[in-house]
Design an enzyme around this catalytic site. Structure first.
Site, PDB file in Angstrom:
ATOM      1  NE  ARG A  45      -3.837   2.003   2.579  1.00  0.00           N
ATOM      2  CZ  ARG A  45      -3.610   3.142   3.225  1.00  0.00           C
ATOM      3  NH1 ARG A  45      -2.440   3.365   3.784  1.00  0.00           N
ATOM      4  NH2 ARG A  45      -4.559   4.058   3.304  1.00  0.00           N
ATOM      5  CB  SER A 116     -12.381  -0.816   2.154  1.00  0.00           C
ATOM      6  OG  SER A 116     -11.026  -1.147   2.125  1.00  0.00           O
ATOM      7  CE  LYS A 145      -8.959   4.995   4.849  1.00  0.00           C
ATOM      8  NZ  LYS A 145      -8.664   4.988   3.431  1.00  0.00           N
TER       9      LYS A 145
END
Ligand code: TZP
Ligand code: MG
Length: 221
Positions: A45, A116, A145
């Site tokens: 990621r 998600s 995040k």
């Protein structure tokens, strides 16, 4: 052939996620230690402040994937479908603001597709669109995040299971060895995390501790 749900659930047990922005160490070394500690899947990621792009991103992805291959750890790419296809990764994970899951499914064929979701509506759509697993969170507050929603993932996992939906689920957000068991008790098949491993002084030990907390949860069942 699409991955079977029981195999998917095994892979989700200890799902480590990382990009360069998540560590002050060498990503390849952190991943190597995490693998020694027993992670069951990895997501690349590369996103946000300090992350790489273009060729540098692809080169890192290839190197991390090589390490995963050697140890038979499935390698998933966050968001970047083209990269996943270019390097022949095991799968892709998309959020609600990324390319739509049905379109991603068409592009990636039978590769693993993670989505998600934050509401029952998003859960049902993701399943209809061909998700192999759902990432549900944040369960707890997270600093990894920037645009994370308020923590409510635990309640949503319970609601999904109460509705009789059995799709493989991984919880995410603020998960540590101390609270991992509570996440599993909501009905999750595994835990996914960034900082508990990527910021640990000893990522191998961190992964091992997480693994142990899952094992003690299994014993209680
Ligand atoms: N999605 C929801 S929370 C989160 C993502 C990517 C970050 C999880 O990171 P951490 O460090 O395990 O809280
Ligand atoms: Mg995304």
């Amino acid at each position: 052939m699409r991955i079977q749900a029981n195999k998917m659930k095994e892979m989700l047990q200890l799902y480590f996620i990382m990009g360069t922005q998540n560590t002050n160490s060498v990503p390849l070394e952190v991943l190597e230690q995490a693998i020694s500690g027993g992670i069951t899947m990895f997501q690349f990621r590369e996103k946000g402040r300090g992350s790489l792009s273009d060729l540098a991103k692809e080169e890192l992805a290839r190197n991390l994937m090589k390490l995963c291959k050697i140890h038979s750890v499935p390698f998933i790419v966050n968001d970047d479908v083209d990269l996943a296809l270019a390097i022949d990764a095991n799968g892709v994970h998309v959020g609600q603001d990324d390319e739509k899951a049905d379109q991603v499914r068409r592009k990636i064929g039978d590769k693993i597709l993670g989505v998600s979701a934050h509401t029952m509506d998003e859960v049902r759509k993701a399943i209809e669109y061909g998700a192999d697993y759902l990432g549900i969170g944040p369960i707890f507050p997270t600093e990894s995040k920037e645009d994370a929603k308020p923590p409510n993932g635990g309640a949503l996992i319970k609601e999904i299971r109460k509705a009789g939906i059995s799709i493989p689920i991984v919880g995410i957000g603020g998960i540590t060895a101390e609270n991992a068991a509570a996440v599993m008790e909501t009905g999750a098949d595994g835990i996914s995390l960034i900082s508990a491993i990527s910021h640990a002084k000893n990522p191998e030990k961190a992964a091992l501790d997480l693994k142990l907390s899952l094992l003690s949860n299994n014993r209680r069942k």
